[in-house]
Design an enzyme around this catalytic site. Structure first.
Site, PDB file in Angstrom:
ATOM      1  N   LYS A  54      43.635  34.105  48.992  1.00 11.59           N
ATOM      2  CA  LYS A  54      42.646  33.351  48.204  1.00 11.59           C
ATOM      3  C   LYS A  54      43.304  32.105  47.626  1.00 11.59           C
ATOM      4  O   LYS A  54      42.739  31.007  47.670  1.00 11.59           O
ATOM      5  CB  LYS A  54      42.060  34.230  47.094  1.00 11.59           C
ATOM      6  CG  LYS A  54      41.030  35.215  47.621  1.00 11.59           C
ATOM      7  CD  LYS A  54      40.648  36.303  46.641  1.00 11.59           C
ATOM      8  CE  LYS A  54      39.738  37.317  47.335  1.00 11.59           C
ATOM      9  NZ  LYS A  54      39.501  38.547  46.570  1.00 11.59           N
ATOM     10  N   GLN A  98      40.178  41.000  40.967  1.00 11.65           N
ATOM     11  CA  GLN A  98      40.338  41.736  42.222  1.00 11.65           C
ATOM     12  C   GLN A  98      40.129  43.232  42.003  1.00 11.65           C
ATOM     13  O   GLN A  98      40.697  43.823  41.085  1.00 11.65           O
ATOM     14  CB  GLN A  98      41.740  41.455  42.802  1.00 11.65           C
ATOM     15  CG  GLN A  98      41.979  42.030  44.183  1.00 11.65           C
ATOM     16  CD  GLN A  98      41.117  41.390  45.265  1.00 11.65           C
ATOM     17  OE1 GLN A  98      40.778  40.221  45.204  1.00 11.65           O
ATOM     18  NE2 GLN A  98      40.769  42.164  46.271  1.00 11.65           N
ATOM     19  N   ASP A 121      32.014  36.207  42.445  1.00  3.20           N
ATOM     20  CA  ASP A 121      31.892  37.397  43.300  1.00  3.20           C
ATOM     21  C   ASP A 121      30.427  37.817  43.443  1.00  3.20           C
ATOM     22  O   ASP A 121      30.079  38.566  44.360  1.00  3.20           O
ATOM     23  CB  ASP A 121      32.646  38.578  42.660  1.00  3.20           C
ATOM     24  CG  ASP A 121      33.971  38.882  43.340  1.00  3.20           C
ATOM     25  OD1 ASP A 121      34.092  38.619  44.552  1.00  3.20           O
ATOM     26  OD2 ASP A 121      34.875  39.389  42.647  1.00  3.20           O
TER      27      ASP A 121
HETATM   28  N1  GUN Z   1      38.205  43.942  46.681  1.00  2.00           N
HETATM   29  C1  GUN Z   1      37.802  44.029  47.981  1.00  2.00           C
HETATM   30  N2  GUN Z   1      36.870  43.096  48.227  1.00  2.00           N
HETATM   31  C2  GUN Z   1      36.684  42.414  47.081  1.00  2.00           C
HETATM   32  C3  GUN Z   1      35.846  41.316  46.724  1.00  2.00           C
HETATM   33  O1  GUN Z   1      35.061  40.776  47.504  1.00  2.00           O
HETATM   34  N3  GUN Z   1      35.955  40.886  45.439  1.00  2.00           N
HETATM   35  C4  GUN Z   1      36.788  41.469  44.540  1.00  2.00           C
HETATM   36  N4  GUN Z   1      36.818  40.983  43.301  1.00  2.00           N
HETATM   37  N5  GUN Z   1      37.579  42.488  44.844  1.00  2.00           N
HETATM   38  C5  GUN Z   1      37.521  42.956  46.105  1.00  2.00           C
END
Ligand code: GUN
Length: 296
Positions: A54, A98, A121
């Protein structure tokens, strides 16, 4: 039949090139640099890789990224205080915590603390509601990425029967909510199936488009797929592979080789939905920055 490969890598690259230009314009016309804060608690190996990717993706297209790495024993109170601080920080347009979080922390409490206008998100109940009524601020990244893959590879979603295997809050439910809307690139008939579905292969066989998001390696076999169906594989599973220096390889929720022979199009793992998720996160971060500054 051998399926056309739907390359998430290629579509993501195309979209990121478009966004890079948009960010240059935001800088030159509005003196605005979108900023994303990413919070990682602990050292879950998959999460560490996601967070690294990211950050790298933000830097490549000109988004400021702010990483906050906290130890695995961080208290809920401390994490909530950090979210509050990021909510109030004007250089931060998007906040991503996350998942999964360590056991001592209530995930919902943390997600609900993120101010909805920074919830890139799309997990806050406010944004889930806006999505459901067809008036979204931010769509969740993976489901939105799946929709973009279908649209940009020329798959006609309108009127199609989409069958989704899996009912998670992150993929199964929201992908259904997005594709059922009366809208372009949607307007589908949607069926969600799951672990308690009776005669699952008979249901998945109905799908013109089959979306696998059940979290079980190679769960979808050829006999579950209609001849000529479009198959999107959302799964990312680490399975042991002694021939690989890392000791594992990534496989999806679809038995790729067998299903490829039956489908008309299929997305691979890796290189399918994965790069699209981050791309839609970048998209949401730009949107958050523009919203904050009333830019159309
Ligand atoms: N963990 C796995 N996929 C995601 C996601 O799309 N967003 C977040 N915040 N955590 C994740």
């Amino acid at each position: 039949m051998t399926a056309k490969i739907i390359s998430g890598n290629k579509i993501a690259e195309e979209m990121r090139a478009e966004m890079k230009i948009e960010i240059e314009q935001l800088k030159s016309k509005h003196n605005l640099v979108p900023g994303l804060a990413v919070v990682l608690v602990g050292e879950n190996p998959a999460s560490v890789v996601y967070v690294r990717n990211k950050k790298k993706s933000c830097e490549e297209i000109g988004i400021n990224s702010y990483e906050h790495k906290l130890p695995a024993d961080t208290s809920e109170e401390k994490l909530l205080a950090l979210v509050d601080k990021l909510n109030a920080d004007d250089s931060v347009h998007g906040i991503l915590v996350q998942l999964p979080l360590p056991k001592q922390i209530d995930e919902n409490k943390v997600l609900n603390k993120i101010i909805p206008t920074k919830d890139v998100d799309g997990f806050h109940p406010f944004n889930v509601g806006r999505m459901l009524v067809g008036d979204p601020i931010f769509l969740p990244c993976t489901p939105h990425g799946v929709q973009q893959m279908l649209i940009r590879s020329g798959v006609k979603v309108e009127g199609s029967h989409v069958v989704i295997v899996g009912r998670s809050n992150i993929v199964g439910k929201p992908v259904a909510a997005i594709l059922v809307q009366k809208a372009k690139g949607a307007d589908a008939t949607v069926t969600i199936c799951h672990s308690r579905t009776k005669n699952l292969p008979a249901v998945t066989q109905l799908g013109d488009i089959l979306i696998a998001a059940i979290g079980v390696p190679e769960f979808v076999k050829a006999d579950m797929v209609r001849e000529g169906a479009v198959v999107i594989d959302v799964g990312v599973n680490r399975v042991e592979d002694k021939t690989n220096p890392k000791g594992f390889k990534l496989v999806g929720d679809v038995d790729f080789e067998a299903v490829k022979a039956k489908a008309s199009a299929i997305s691979p793992v890796p290189g399918g939905v994965g790069p699209m998720t981050i791309t839609m996160l970048l998209h949401n971060t730009i949107r958050a920055a523009k919203l904050k500054h009333n830019i159309a």
